[in-house]
Design an enzyme around this catalytic site. Sequence first.
Site, PDB file in Angstrom:
ATOM      1  N   ASP A  72      36.364  35.718  33.035  1.00 49.94           N
ATOM      2  CA  ASP A  72      35.317  35.603  32.020  1.00 49.94           C
ATOM      3  C   ASP A  72      34.339  36.757  32.160  1.00 49.94           C
ATOM      4  OD1 ASP A  72      34.673  34.516  34.489  1.00 49.94           O
ATOM      5  OD2 ASP A  72      34.153  32.557  33.709  1.00 49.94           O
ATOM      6  N   GLU A 131      30.441  30.715  29.044  1.00 51.16           N
ATOM      7  CA  GLU A 131      29.242  29.893  29.254  1.00 51.16           C
ATOM      8  C   GLU A 131      28.896  29.046  28.030  1.00 51.16           C
ATOM      9  OE1 GLU A 131      27.960  29.397  32.002  1.00 51.16           O
ATOM     10  OE2 GLU A 131      28.466  31.111  33.268  1.00 51.16           O
TER      11      GLU A 131
END
Length: 380
Positions: A72, A131
């Site tokens: 990520d 997120e």
Amino acid sequence: MAEINLIDIRRHLHQIPELALHENQTHDYLLHIIGSFNQENVTISGIEALPTAILVRIQGSNPKRTIGYRTDIDALPIEEKTNLPFSSTHPGIMHACGHDVHMTVALGILHYFTEHQPKDNLVFFFQPAEESESGGRLAYEANAFSGTFKIDEFYGLHDNPSLPAGSIGCRMGTLFAGTTEINIDLTGKGGHAAYPQNANDMVVAAAQLINQVQTIISRSIDPIQSGVITLGKIEAGTIRNVIAGHARIEGTIRGLTQSMIELIDQRLKDICHGIELSYNCKVDLELNQGGYYPVENNSALTKDFIHFMKNNSDVDFIETKPAMTGEDFGYLLSQIPGTMFWLGVGDDSSLHTATLTPDESAIDKGVNAITSFLENRMKE
């Protein structure tokens, strides 16, 4: 093999944190680094529906499968307080979850295999929006993992400050819980505090709903299993002598399996319907899970991963407990078999805090452990 300085790369990434779906500077820097690697067996692609995503494919020498590795790339809206010389240059934004470490490890693994052609095909997915906004699900629904980028098994890590730097942690079953956001709006009728018979008080209705929700975990869930409901925010009323005609409750659900989350969802729906009938009001329930499914590790692949790490004398392997934190890699693992694991980064500060300072010695150890595992996996 051409050398790269992973510490310098990590520190540069740390200085340019960006929020979900806005990782433009990060995207460009990653492409710059990847472009400096040997390109002989490499194909680089984007995802039209997810412009800051990057897919990198390495052609295997004798492929029997395509192995995926995901990292990520987004950051958090947190003002950094580490006082590091390479602190964030973007006010109010910080890599407080260690995604700068995640990216750096991925680049180290990618660099190794551009210099040592793998036996199987490898696909590296540099994923935006972990997120928030469920970047993994967005990529999957955009058919990113099709054609030559079709992945047979997927791996990814998350850093863990509570584990020694460079250690590898994993477990069979669920590593991370799935999460669902709860929004509840109760609508009745406002009125004067002196005449409750002419109003329909949503403070009372909300209070009863909150009390009943607390029984879901204690009376509807197997006590051997785990689930959490937290109602963290409530808003109602404007002044002490006016009965509130509206109330809003916000919260979160956490569960270690998708079936657990769906059971909690249903019980919450039942309670909201009961409050509607009992208090003659309107209750609107919104449940938002997006791609934040439980990270349920594939049994066979994870058994193989743990066996390798336990028997590698260069790896400090730790069997970990499930965590109630969320991770959208869970959605990808619900579609493609794979394993998520921890990389210890030995820090006193927790994830999502302004003082998170991962031990950078974990980076090389992580790269070495994972490249060794992948090479071993390709022999099978």
